[in-house]
Design an enzyme around this catalytic site. Structure first.
Site, PDB file in Angstrom:
ATOM      1  N   SER A   1      33.894   9.464 106.387  1.00 35.97           N
ATOM      2  CA  SER A   1      35.223   9.066 106.796  1.00 35.97           C
ATOM      3  C   SER A   1      33.519   7.822 105.743  1.00 35.97           C
ATOM      4  CB  SER A   1      34.794   8.893 107.908  1.00 35.97           C
ATOM      5  OG  SER A   1      34.304   7.280 108.574  1.00 35.97           O
ATOM      6  N   LYS A   2      33.837   7.255 105.006  1.00 34.67           N
ATOM      7  CA  LYS A   2      32.520   5.736 104.297  1.00 34.67           C
ATOM      8  C   LYS A   2      32.580   4.719 105.661  1.00 34.67           C
ATOM      9  CE  LYS A   2      31.098   3.248 101.626  1.00 34.67           C
ATOM     10  NZ  LYS A   2      29.409   4.060 101.283  1.00 34.67           N
ATOM     11  N   ARG A   3      33.437   4.567 106.401  1.00 34.12           N
ATOM     12  CA  ARG A   3      33.350   3.746 108.097  1.00 34.12           C
ATOM     13  C   ARG A   3      31.886   4.499 108.201  1.00 34.12           C
ATOM     14  NH1 ARG A   3      38.512   1.807 109.674  1.00 34.12           N
ATOM     15  NH2 ARG A   3      39.699   2.664 107.621  1.00 34.12           N
TER      16      ARG A   3
ATOM     17  N   ASP B   1      28.511   6.513  95.802  1.00 40.53           N
ATOM     18  CA  ASP B   1      27.340   6.621  96.534  1.00 40.53           C
ATOM     19  C   ASP B   1      26.467   7.841  96.196  1.00 40.53           C
ATOM     20  OD1 ASP B   1      27.271   5.098  98.078  1.00 40.53           O
ATOM     21  OD2 ASP B   1      28.308   6.239  99.202  1.00 40.53           O
TER      22      ASP B   1
ATOM     23  N   GLY C   1      29.838   6.192 106.948  1.00 40.13           N
ATOM     24  CA  GLY C   1      28.471   6.339 106.456  1.00 40.13           C
ATOM     25  C   GLY C   1      28.379   7.332 105.934  1.00 40.13           C
TER      26      GLY C   1
END
Ligand code: GLU
Length: 475
Positions: free
Chosen positions: A247-249, A257, A251
């Site tokens: 999950s991007k949330r 990225d 990190g």
């Protein structure tokens, strides 16, 4: 004709799981001469991020997944941005009320309440569905705010087929009567996806398995309208490990990225194709064109796919080595520009690095000594395998200095021949000359390339300069 759609919400980055969904949608369509449609799901205005649609466009373009219809190029089924389709949803939501599949609701149940219910797995049974339609219409005419909620009338079990998960049964009792049209006239995902997929003639819906439990609700809407539901292809989540979702949330890396970390878009795409799909052979390296030839949705897997950065890194290395030297050099230049201010033989550096780096970011970490000689300790000249120590290094470097200085054609071959000859004349092993030179030029034990390669990259002046510095250290 097969029609699939990628329906991202513009959140500002491309989650790896979303890109994988897009890829499977693209491949299902393109492996069967179908069409791939891009639809922007921006009805949740709170989540809207400026510039986010551009990231969606540029990511898909960068990996070569071109769409046949979409907001920028149009098509026969537009508009392809949900916020521009408000009138369509309003019309169909009211129609669904007339058909009995939805009702007007005046409750004070807020979105926050709904979310809490959802988190606690509480099913919302709407008391407003008991309000007679005439009365509800009068209240609306009098200006009372309202939402439109789905009415779950059916009892028993909903059964539907999914390409990946097979037959799925869900009790109608488990379904809540969620909002379809909000008080501001915007639809929720739960309504918009059905209306759009039907009107856009989508044949295959590919999405994350978190939507499985809601699918019976969508099927009820299709049924109430008398529409044919699509083929469902729910795919497992992309996981960070056995317990945690990627999950991007939290990190975890997005496509952007990974590219910034020096992964090639083609390698990322290849890797994610295998996160939940396998070709049934040992082959692992696939271009998008090859994937179109071999992909079949029957080979999608329902076990959770774990994102293994080490595997991606390995694959990226394969892609880097497969580049033409010119293409590698072109990709390396921005990294050189960031890392170096002194003149270096960059073309030659590229030939040394290409077989040795796994990501483009390795270019920087492996070459830090080129910009500035690190402050190394003379004990580095000790090497048992090379049979050198400080004394041997000192003697070798003293002799190497005039030899190197006399080399006219500044090439790897000429330098190598000269130093090999020196070793021979002095009765030394090659390593007893080459190792000290390499340390003198780099101040590091491990370097990409050997002594003479480093000399070519650094150029004659800097090479001689660094050998002199080593001699000063060893004095
Ligand atoms: N907008 C939804 C998402 O981003 C799309 C889900 C779907 O493909 O239906 O998750």
């Amino acid at each position: 004709m097969i029609r699939t759609r990628f329906a991202p919400s513009p959140t500002g980055y491309m989650h790896i799981g979303n890109l994988r969904t897009a890829l499977y949608e693209y491949l299902i369509a393109k492996s069967q001469n179908g069409r791939f449609i891009l639809r922007i799901e921006d009805t949740d205005q709170k989540r809207y991020v400026e510039g986010a649609t551009d990231i969606i466009y540029s990511t898909l373009k960068r990996v070569g997944m071109n769409w046949d219809e979409g907001p920028d190029i149009g098509g026969d089924f537009g508009p392809y941005v949900q916020s521009q389709r408000k009138n369509i949803y309003t019309e169909y939501a009211h129609k669904l009320v007339e058909l009995g599949g939805a009702h007007y609701c005046f409750c004070s149940q807020t979105e926050a309440d709904e979310q809490k219910d959802e988190e606690q797995n509480i099913k919302f049974q709407d008391p407003c569905k008991l309000i007679p339609l005439d009365e509800a219409k009068k209240r609306i005419a009098a200006g009372e705010p309202y939402v439109i909620r789905q009415t779950i009338r059916k009892k028993g079990t909903s059964v539907f087929k999914d390409v990946v998960y097979g037959e799925i049964e869900i009790d109608y009792d488990e379904l809540d009567e969620g909002v379809l049209l909000k008080s501001d006239g915007m639809p929720t995902y739960n309504f918009a996806n059905v209306v759009d997929d039907h009107l856009m003639e989508i044949t295959h819906v590919v999405r994350g398995n978190e939507y499985i439990s809601s699918t019976p609700k969508y099927n009820l809407i299709y049924e109430d309208f008398g529409w044919e539901p699509p083929v469902y292809v729910h795919v497992p989540q992309v996981m960070k490990d056995a317990q945690h979702k990627l999950s991007k949330r939290n990190g975890d890396a997005s496509f952007q990225d990974l590219v910034a970390k020096g992964y090639l878009p083609e390698a990322i795409l290849n890797y994610i194709a295998l996160l939940g799909w396998n070709p049934g052979t040992e082959q692992e390296i696939f271009s998008l064109e090859e994937l179109k030839q071999v992909f079949s949705m029957e080979r999608l897997n329902k076990s959770p796919a774990i994102f293994d950065i080490a595997k991606l890194t390995w694959m990226n290395g394969c892609y880097i080595r497969a580049l033409s030297p010119q293409d590698f050099h072109k990709l390396a230049i921005p990294y050189y520009e960031k890392a170096f201010t002194h003149p270096l033989n960059l073309e030659f550096l590229s030939t040394v690095l290409q077989p040795r780096v796994e990501t483009l970011a390795d270019i920087v970490t492996q070459t830090d000594f080129l910009e500035k000689l690190p402050d190394y300790d003379v004990s580095l000249f000790q090497n048992k395998k090379m049979k050198t120590d400080e004394a041997i290094a000192k003697a070798s470097l003293e002799k190497a200095l005039p030899v190197i200085s006399a080399v006219e054609e500044w090439s790897n071959e000429a330098l190598f021949v000269a130093l090999k000859q020196l070793a021979e004349t002095e009765g030394l092993k090659n390593g007893q000359v080459l190792y000290p030179v390499r340390i003198a030029l780099s101040g590091k034990e491990t370097t990409p390339g050997g002594a003479t390669e480093l000399a070519v990259i650094l150029g004659k002046d800097e090479t001689l300069n660094r050998i002199k510095q080593a001699l000063a250290k060893l004095a």
